[in-house]
Design a protein around this motif. Structure first.
Motif, PDB file in Angstrom:
ATOM      1  N   ILE A  38      50.187  43.322  31.638  1.00 21.58           N
ATOM      2  CA  ILE A  38      49.626  42.183  30.911  1.00 21.58           C
ATOM      3  C   ILE A  38      49.101  41.131  31.892  1.00 21.58           C
ATOM      4  CG2 ILE A  38      50.249  40.180  29.496  1.00 21.58           C
ATOM      5  CD1 ILE A  38      51.931  41.936  27.775  1.00 21.58           C
ATOM      6  N   MET A  39      49.877  40.854  32.923  1.00 19.06           N
ATOM      7  CA  MET A  39      49.476  39.846  33.898  1.00 19.06           C
ATOM      8  C   MET A  39      48.256  40.303  34.682  1.00 19.06           C
ATOM      9  SD  MET A  39      50.770  36.861  34.506  1.00 19.06           S
ATOM     10  CE  MET A  39      49.665  35.667  35.250  1.00 19.06           C
ATOM     11  N   ILE A  40      48.205  41.569  35.054  1.00 20.67           N
ATOM     12  CA  ILE A  40      47.040  42.109  35.775  1.00 20.67           C
ATOM     13  C   ILE A  40      45.782  41.978  34.926  1.00 20.67           C
ATOM     14  CG2 ILE A  40      45.989  44.224  36.662  1.00 20.67           C
ATOM     15  CD1 ILE A  40      48.790  45.085  37.565  1.00 20.67           C
ATOM     16  N   ASN A  41      45.874  42.357  33.654  1.00 17.45           N
ATOM     17  CA  ASN A  41      44.717  42.270  32.764  1.00 17.45           C
ATOM     18  C   ASN A  41      44.282  40.824  32.545  1.00 17.45           C
ATOM     19  OD1 ASN A  41      44.486  45.030  32.419  1.00 17.45           O
ATOM     20  ND2 ASN A  41      45.816  45.080  30.631  1.00 17.45           N
ATOM     21  N   TYR A  42      45.233  39.910  32.543  1.00 17.61           N
ATOM     22  CA  TYR A  42      44.866  38.500  32.378  1.00 17.61           C
ATOM     23  C   TYR A  42      44.067  38.013  33.586  1.00 17.61           C
ATOM     24  CZ  TYR A  42      45.191  33.649  30.923  1.00 17.61           C
ATOM     25  OH  TYR A  42      44.868  32.375  30.522  1.00 17.61           O
ATOM     26  N   PHE A  43      44.519  38.336  34.782  1.00 17.60           N
ATOM     27  CA  PHE A  43      43.776  37.941  35.980  1.00 17.60           C
ATOM     28  C   PHE A  43      42.400  38.594  36.016  1.00 17.60           C
ATOM     29  CE2 PHE A  43      47.967  36.902  38.187  1.00 17.60           C
ATOM     30  CZ  PHE A  43      47.700  35.546  38.221  1.00 17.60           C
ATOM     31  N   ARG A  44      42.324  39.845  35.571  1.00 17.44           N
ATOM     32  CA  ARG A  44      41.036  40.524  35.554  1.00 17.44           C
ATOM     33  C   ARG A  44      40.070  39.885  34.557  1.00 17.44           C
ATOM     34  NH1 ARG A  44      42.892  46.920  35.571  1.00 17.44           N
ATOM     35  NH2 ARG A  44      43.365  47.065  37.815  1.00 17.44           N
ATOM     36  N   GLY A  45      40.617  39.272  33.513  1.00 15.22           N
ATOM     37  CA  GLY A  45      39.775  38.649  32.510  1.00 15.22           C
ATOM     38  C   GLY A  45      39.196  37.311  32.921  1.00 15.22           C
ATOM     39  N   LEU A  46      39.714  36.730  34.005  1.00 13.91           N
ATOM     40  CA  LEU A  46      39.177  35.460  34.489  1.00 13.91           C
ATOM     41  C   LEU A  46      37.868  35.708  35.241  1.00 13.91           C
ATOM     42  CD1 LEU A  46      42.467  33.779  35.763  1.00 13.91           C
ATOM     43  CD2 LEU A  46      41.278  33.381  33.602  1.00 13.91           C
ATOM     44  N   PRO A  47      36.927  34.775  35.186  1.00 15.89           N
ATOM     45  CA  PRO A  47      35.609  34.984  35.824  1.00 15.89           C
ATOM     46  C   PRO A  47      35.725  35.256  37.321  1.00 15.89           C
ATOM     47  CG  PRO A  47      35.562  33.074  34.379  1.00 15.89           C
ATOM     48  CD  PRO A  47      36.998  33.493  34.475  1.00 15.89           C
ATOM     49  N   VAL A  48      35.071  36.316  37.766  1.00 15.49           N
ATOM     50  CA  VAL A  48      35.100  36.659  39.181  1.00 15.49           C
ATOM     51  C   VAL A  48      34.348  35.622  40.016  1.00 15.49           C
ATOM     52  CG1 VAL A  48      33.001  38.056  39.121  1.00 15.49           C
ATOM     53  CG2 VAL A  48      34.797  38.578  40.795  1.00 15.49           C
ATOM     54  N   GLU A  49      33.474  34.852  39.367  1.00 13.12           N
ATOM     55  CA  GLU A  49      32.731  33.806  40.080  1.00 13.12           C
ATOM     56  C   GLU A  49      33.655  32.746  40.662  1.00 13.12           C
ATOM     57  OE1 GLU A  49      30.088  35.940  37.411  1.00 13.12           O
ATOM     58  OE2 GLU A  49      31.988  34.886  37.086  1.00 13.12           O
ATOM     59  N   LEU A  50      34.831  32.570  40.057  1.00 15.73           N
ATOM     60  CA  LEU A  50      35.791  31.594  40.590  1.00 15.73           C
ATOM     61  C   LEU A  50      36.240  32.004  41.993  1.00 15.73           C
ATOM     62  CD1 LEU A  50      37.990  30.976  37.418  1.00 15.73           C
ATOM     63  CD2 LEU A  50      36.295  29.426  38.402  1.00 15.73           C
ATOM     64  N   GLU A  51      36.518  33.278  42.157  1.00 13.64           N
ATOM     65  CA  GLU A  51      36.939  33.770  43.468  1.00 13.64           C
ATOM     66  C   GLU A  51      35.804  33.670  44.482  1.00 13.64           C
ATOM     67  OE1 GLU A  51      39.017  37.761  45.442  1.00 13.64           O
ATOM     68  OE2 GLU A  51      38.209  37.815  43.404  1.00 13.64           O
ATOM     69  N   GLU A  52      34.594  33.995  44.046  1.00 12.71           N
ATOM     70  CA  GLU A  52      33.451  33.917  44.953  1.00 12.71           C
ATOM     71  C   GLU A  52      33.191  32.477  45.387  1.00 12.71           C
ATOM     72  OE1 GLU A  52      30.339  35.673  42.705  1.00 12.71           O
ATOM     73  OE2 GLU A  52      31.078  37.732  42.922  1.00 12.71           O
ATOM     74  N   ALA A  53      33.321  31.533  44.448  1.00 12.36           N
ATOM     75  CA  ALA A  53      33.135  30.126  44.795  1.00 12.36           C
ATOM     76  C   ALA A  53      34.216  29.644  45.754  1.00 12.36           C
ATOM     77  CB  ALA A  53      33.138  29.278  43.527  1.00 12.36           C
ATOM     78  N   ALA A  54      35.448  30.097  45.558  1.00 19.99           N
ATOM     79  CA  ALA A  54      36.535  29.701  46.453  1.00 19.99           C
ATOM     80  C   ALA A  54      36.316  30.241  47.858  1.00 19.99           C
ATOM     81  CB  ALA A  54      37.867  30.204  45.887  1.00 19.99           C
ATOM     82  N   ARG A  55      35.825  31.467  47.932  1.00 14.58           N
ATOM     83  CA  ARG A  55      35.530  32.036  49.251  1.00 14.58           C
ATOM     84  C   ARG A  55      34.425  31.259  49.950  1.00 14.58           C
ATOM     85  NH1 ARG A  55      35.380  38.655  48.710  1.00 14.58           N
ATOM     86  NH2 ARG A  55      37.602  38.971  48.282  1.00 14.58           N
TER      87      ARG A  55
END
Length: 289
Positions: free
Chosen positions: A156-173
């Motif tokens: 459940i936790m893995i699927n929740y993280f996967r459901g968050l926009p990947v753009e957030l990670e790209e912006a943080a990088r």
């Protein structure tokens, strides 16, 4: 159009009636047990307790709190629940985040191994031997470590993280954030509904610890509340301290009711405060992926 509205209204009425009936069926046993714990022994013996307490008395609770073994079991279970939930949340969330990232090498193999544990495990005897060889008998960690991460909740936790926009990670990088900082500052605050869901599930699991306590806890002063409840329900005269005295207004039935109320009340009180997060976390974590 009018017929459609009438049909919809009729469905709503039938649905409401069914929900009321089902709610009554679920609530009545709880209300009855509570009423039983606050009723006088003569009313219980005569069968006059149906919905509300009859000849209200708190004698069963007074007797219950006079027994030090019940109090010890209650606080020992509270300790297990608090430390167990914190440990499980940390382990589950920290494991779920990297496994939710598509660029993690070997994540597919790791996920298959994790899912494998949902269907096959080492068994009772090998686990018992591991706990014994680690010297964890009579320790609260013997009730926490074997169930530290629940596979279903991890998914459940893995699927929740996967459901968050990947753009957030790209912006943080792009801003120079490390993987840990991205997780701690961005993804973890957004995962509050899922974390609340895990908290409820883990809290119920640790609070209701029974079978593992029978296997790994031999010290009678460290019994969990559920094991103590079992003793009270099955061996009334032996489970309680005879030095506490005998009150004619107390019989096994109302003392059993008081013990059951003590066992379920904390979870009942916690759940309403986390219900909105619980529903959202289960829905999003189960659907998105």
């Amino acid at each position: 159009m009018n017929s459609h509205r009438k049909n919809a209204k009729g469905f709503d009425i039938i649905n409401a009636v069914l929900m009321v009936i089902l709610s009554a069926m679920f609530l009545y046993p709880v209300i009855y047990i509570i009423s039983l714990s606050f009723s006088d022994s003569s009313a219980i013996i005569e069968g006059r307790v149906l919905l509300f307490p009859v000849e209200f008395t708190t004698a069963a609770y007074e007797r219950l709190f006079q027994d030090s073994s019940i109090i010890n079991s209650f606080f020992f279970t509270v300790r297990i629940t608090v430390f167990g939930v914190l440990s499980s949340l940390i382990a589950t969330v920290i494991a779920a985040y990297p496994l939710s990232r598509s660029h993690l090498r070997g994540s597919g193999v790791i996920m298959r191994l994790i899912v494998f544990t949902m269907y096959f495990n080492g068994g009772i005897i090998p686990t018992y031997m591991v706990i014994r060889n680690l010297g964890l008998f009579n320790s609260m960690w013997s009730l926490i470590l074997p169930n530290l991460v629940d596979t279903f909740l991890l998914i459940i936790m893995i699927n929740y993280f996967r459901g968050l926009p990947v753009e957030l990670e790209e912006a943080a990088r792009a801003d120079g954030c490390s993987n840990f900082k991205t997780f701690y500052r961005i993804f973890l605050p957004l995962a509050k509904p899922a974390v609340a869901t895990l908290t409820v599930f883990y809290s119920v699991a640790y609070w209701n610890t029974f079978f593992n306590a029978l296997l790994y806890i031999q010290d009678q002063t460290r019994l969990t509340l559920q094991v103590k409840l079992y003793q009270v329900l099955s061996m009334f005269s032996d489970a309680l301290d005879p030095a506490a005295g005998v009150d004619a207004s107390i019989i096994p039935e109302n003392l059993k009711g008081a013990t059951v109320v003590l066992a379920v009340l904390p979870i009942i009180c916690v759940y309403p405060f986390m219900q909105r997060y619980f529903v959202k976390g289960v829905t999003v974590g189960a659907v998105k992926g």
